[in-house]
Design an enzyme around this catalytic site. Structure first.
Site, PDB file in Angstrom:
ATOM      1  N   CYS A  56       0.869  -0.986   0.105  1.00 55.56           N
ATOM      2  CA  CYS A  56      -0.027  -0.034  -0.080  1.00 55.56           C
ATOM      3  C   CYS A  56       0.898   1.122  -0.029  1.00 55.56           C
ATOM      4  O   CYS A  56       2.082   1.189   0.622  1.00 55.56           O
ATOM      5  CB  CYS A  56      -1.015   0.010   1.302  1.00 55.56           C
ATOM      6  SG  CYS A  56      -2.183  -1.269   1.199  1.00 55.56           S
ATOM      7  N   GLU A  58       0.588   3.930   1.696  1.00 56.00           N
ATOM      8  CA  GLU A  58       0.565   4.254   3.007  1.00 56.00           C
ATOM      9  C   GLU A  58       1.768   3.698   3.685  1.00 56.00           C
ATOM     10  O   GLU A  58       2.608   4.615   4.288  1.00 56.00           O
ATOM     11  CB  GLU A  58      -0.707   4.180   4.109  1.00 56.00           C
ATOM     12  CG  GLU A  58      -1.897   4.827   3.389  1.00 56.00           C
ATOM     13  CD  GLU A  58      -2.930   3.958   2.562  1.00 56.00           C
ATOM     14  OE1 GLU A  58      -4.075   4.396   2.808  1.00 56.00           O
ATOM     15  OE2 GLU A  58      -2.240   3.164   1.823  1.00 56.00           O
ATOM     16  N   CYS A  97      -6.856   1.049   4.347  1.00 56.73           N
ATOM     17  CA  CYS A  97      -7.461  -0.411   4.586  1.00 56.73           C
ATOM     18  C   CYS A  97      -6.886  -0.728   6.128  1.00 56.73           C
ATOM     19  O   CYS A  97      -6.145  -0.141   6.839  1.00 56.73           O
ATOM     20  CB  CYS A  97      -6.804  -1.241   3.704  1.00 56.73           C
ATOM     21  SG  CYS A  97      -4.872  -1.728   3.954  1.00 56.73           S
TER      22      CYS A  97
END
Length: 138
Positions: A56, A58, A97
């Site tokens: 991801c 992030e 998520c």
């Protein structure tokens, strides 16, 4: 929590990063993080043919900031570039998520996350998105 000018700028950095680096099937999520020193870092996610290998945006942006010596995070945001076949081509803020929520909270329990609310963007502290987090005791 309402957004400030600096938060809108953070969204813009994430949007500009994914606009510049978008590649269908490779990168469709961008993220930006602001540290408590005011520095901003941005990154894109890495998509892989085998989904478990994908990382991801992030996680990558947190790692990028840490690699530059930063460890105190103020605010993070992720944005999604639409698929080229979609009618609406607006780059939108997306919620992290569950795995990213865990990671963000591991590296900054007071980090704020920008989210898309019903009518506008909002900010919440990561612990509000991950209540009663498991805490390891030694």
């Amino acid at each position: 929590m309402p957004l400030e000018k600096a938060d809108l700028e953070l969204i813009e950095v994430a949007q500009n990063t994914i606009k510049k680096l978008y590649k269908d099937g490779k990168h469709h999520i961008g993220a930006a993080i602001r540290t408590k020193t005011g520095k901003i870092y941005s990154a894109v996610h890495l998509e892989a043919y085998i989904g478990r290998v994908s990382v991801c945006a992030e996680a990558i942006v947190i790692g990028k900031a840490i690699s530059e010596g930063e460890s105190d995070f103020d605010t993070i945001v992720a944005v999604r570039h639409p698929d080229p076949t979609q009618k609406e081509q607006k780059i939108e803020v997306v919620s992290p998520c569950g795995i990213c929520r865990e990671l963000i909270s591991d590296y900054g329990t007071e980090t704020q996350v920008i989210l898309k609310g019903t009518d506008n963007y909002i900010k919440k502290k990561i612990h509000e998105l991950l209540p009663d987090k498991y805490i390891r005791t030694e």
